[in-house]
Write a protein that holds these residues in place. Structure first.
Motif, PDB file in Angstrom:
ATOM      1  N   GLN A  37       1.713   7.429  -6.916  1.00  0.00           N
ATOM      2  CA  GLN A  37       0.739   8.455  -7.294  1.00  0.00           C
ATOM      3  C   GLN A  37       1.228   9.871  -6.996  1.00  0.00           C
ATOM      4  O   GLN A  37       0.585  10.840  -7.393  1.00  0.00           O
ATOM      5  CB  GLN A  37      -0.592   8.199  -6.580  1.00  0.00           C
ATOM      6  CG  GLN A  37      -1.195   6.851  -6.851  1.00  0.00           C
ATOM      7  CD  GLN A  37      -1.349   6.545  -8.323  1.00  0.00           C
ATOM      8  OE1 GLN A  37      -2.067   7.236  -9.033  1.00  0.00           O
ATOM      9  NE2 GLN A  37      -0.668   5.503  -8.795  1.00  0.00           N
ATOM     10  N   THR A  38       2.326   9.977  -6.268  1.00  0.00           N
ATOM     11  CA  THR A  38       2.855  11.309  -5.945  1.00  0.00           C
ATOM     12  C   THR A  38       3.852  11.811  -6.994  1.00  0.00           C
ATOM     13  O   THR A  38       4.228  12.979  -6.972  1.00  0.00           O
ATOM     14  CB  THR A  38       3.553  11.289  -4.569  1.00  0.00           C
ATOM     15  OG1 THR A  38       4.679  10.386  -4.616  1.00  0.00           O
ATOM     16  CG2 THR A  38       2.599  10.829  -3.480  1.00  0.00           C
ATOM     17  N   TYR A  50       0.808  -1.222   0.000  1.00  0.00           N
ATOM     18  CA  TYR A  50       0.000   0.000   0.000  1.00  0.00           C
ATOM     19  C   TYR A  50       0.846   1.279   0.000  1.00  0.00           C
ATOM     20  O   TYR A  50       0.573   2.197  -0.794  1.00  0.00           O
ATOM     21  CB  TYR A  50      -0.960   0.000   1.184  1.00  0.00           C
ATOM     22  CG  TYR A  50      -2.108   0.960   1.023  1.00  0.00           C
ATOM     23  CD1 TYR A  50      -3.289   0.560   0.406  1.00  0.00           C
ATOM     24  CD2 TYR A  50      -2.016   2.274   1.463  1.00  0.00           C
ATOM     25  CE1 TYR A  50      -4.337   1.436   0.240  1.00  0.00           C
ATOM     26  CE2 TYR A  50      -3.057   3.152   1.301  1.00  0.00           C
ATOM     27  CZ  TYR A  50      -4.225   2.732   0.691  1.00  0.00           C
ATOM     28  OH  TYR A  50      -5.256   3.616   0.521  1.00  0.00           O
ATOM     29  N   VAL A  57       0.936   4.325  -2.976  1.00  0.00           N
ATOM     30  CA  VAL A  57       0.708   5.748  -2.697  1.00  0.00           C
ATOM     31  C   VAL A  57       1.854   6.579  -3.274  1.00  0.00           C
ATOM     32  O   VAL A  57       1.629   7.640  -3.872  1.00  0.00           O
ATOM     33  CB  VAL A  57       0.557   6.000  -1.187  1.00  0.00           C
ATOM     34  CG1 VAL A  57       0.489   7.498  -0.889  1.00  0.00           C
ATOM     35  CG2 VAL A  57      -0.689   5.296  -0.653  1.00  0.00           C
ATOM     36  N   PHE A 114      -4.230   2.566  -9.475  1.00  0.00           N
ATOM     37  CA  PHE A 114      -4.409   2.888  -8.056  1.00  0.00           C
ATOM     38  C   PHE A 114      -5.881   2.966  -7.650  1.00  0.00           C
ATOM     39  O   PHE A 114      -6.285   2.317  -6.669  1.00  0.00           O
ATOM     40  CB  PHE A 114      -3.687   4.199  -7.728  1.00  0.00           C
ATOM     41  CG  PHE A 114      -3.754   4.578  -6.273  1.00  0.00           C
ATOM     42  CD1 PHE A 114      -2.956   3.938  -5.340  1.00  0.00           C
ATOM     43  CD2 PHE A 114      -4.615   5.575  -5.836  1.00  0.00           C
ATOM     44  CE1 PHE A 114      -3.014   4.279  -4.000  1.00  0.00           C
ATOM     45  CE2 PHE A 114      -4.679   5.921  -4.505  1.00  0.00           C
ATOM     46  CZ  PHE A 114      -3.872   5.274  -3.583  1.00  0.00           C
TER      47      PHE A 114
END
Length: 247
Positions: free
Chosen positions: A96-97, A89, A93, A128
């Motif tokens: 996606q940044t 997880y 994340v 995502f």
């Protein structure tokens, strides 16, 4: 059609306002009017719909397919094992940044102007929401129903297939409705940054010619494609999850 009446009316009002502002400014290269964009789209219909739209749709559909396989697989793995969830997880994340505009040129360097440099960008930004939504759907199963099935002698496999998957299906279709517009945007951005065909590439080419209506014409086609794809997903959802209205 009736339930979309207010949306259609609001869209019509906004288009009228846009038309009025564009005519007042009277600068086509800055803000073309909706009527000029439609005229340009019709004028370029052959090159847009027969050459560039198929290229963008290929990137979109292949990227979506890979995202579905990857996203659903990760969601199932995380729902079955908490250690996998804690390991994967945070990495998801982080992915996606990272700005897509920074990664797309790198993928072009690696894969050239082939379709795969654009597919990777599309996959990266769409897997995502699919993963997270399907994972939440698999976790949303009611505990009392699981316990009831266990008392009837159901195995973990039976619980997963007959209970968890049906509960996760609405979440899956919701994730697709999010992923489809994003995938179209991702395909266009990747084409904008490095491609030889596609609606994003064509829009960039029109910008270099200071053709405002030409820039917006492929965007209009992109929007129509996204709307049609979401409508198809809605139809499939209503066909597959026909039991939802009976609950």
């Amino acid at each position: 059609m009736k339930k979309y009446k207010s949306s259609i009316l609001l869209s019509f009002i906004l288009l009228l306002i846009w038309e009025g502002i564009a005519r007042y400014i009277n600068a086509m290269y800055i803000l073309p009017s909706p009527t000029k964009i439609i005229e340009k789209t019709f004028k370029l219909r052959k090159v847009l719909f027969l050459v560039h739209l198929p290229a963008t749709l290929s990137v979109t559909l292949i990227g979506l397919f890979i995202s579905i396989i990857l996203g659903v697989s990760l969601a199932i793995a995380m729902s079955l094992n908490e250690k996998i969830e804690r390991a994967i997880y945070p990495i998801m994340v982080v992915t996606q940044t990272i700005p897509v505009t920074a990664l797309a040129p790198i993928f072009v360097l690696w894969f050239g102007y082939s379709i795969w440099s654009k597919v990777i960008v599309t996959t990266l930004i769409t897997f995502f929401p699919i993963t997270v939504n399907v994972y939440d759907g698999l976790r949303s199963t009611r505990t009392d129903m699981e316990e009831l099935l266990v008392t009837y002698g159901a195995s973990k496999k039976d619980i997963f297939i007959k209970l968890k998957i049906p509960y996760a299906l609405p979440y899956f279709f919701s994730s697709l409705k999010i992923a489809v517009p994003i995938s179209v945007i991702g395909a266009a951005i990747s084409e904008w940054l490095g491609a030889q065909c596609g609606l994003g590439y064509f829009s960039k080419r029109m910008m270099t010619q200071l053709d405002g209506a030409g820039v917006f014409a492929p965007i209009l086609v992109l929007s129509l494609a996204a709307v049609i794809l979401v409508a198809i997903i809605n139809i499939l959802e209503n066909k597959i999850i026909n039991w939802r209205n009976e609950i």
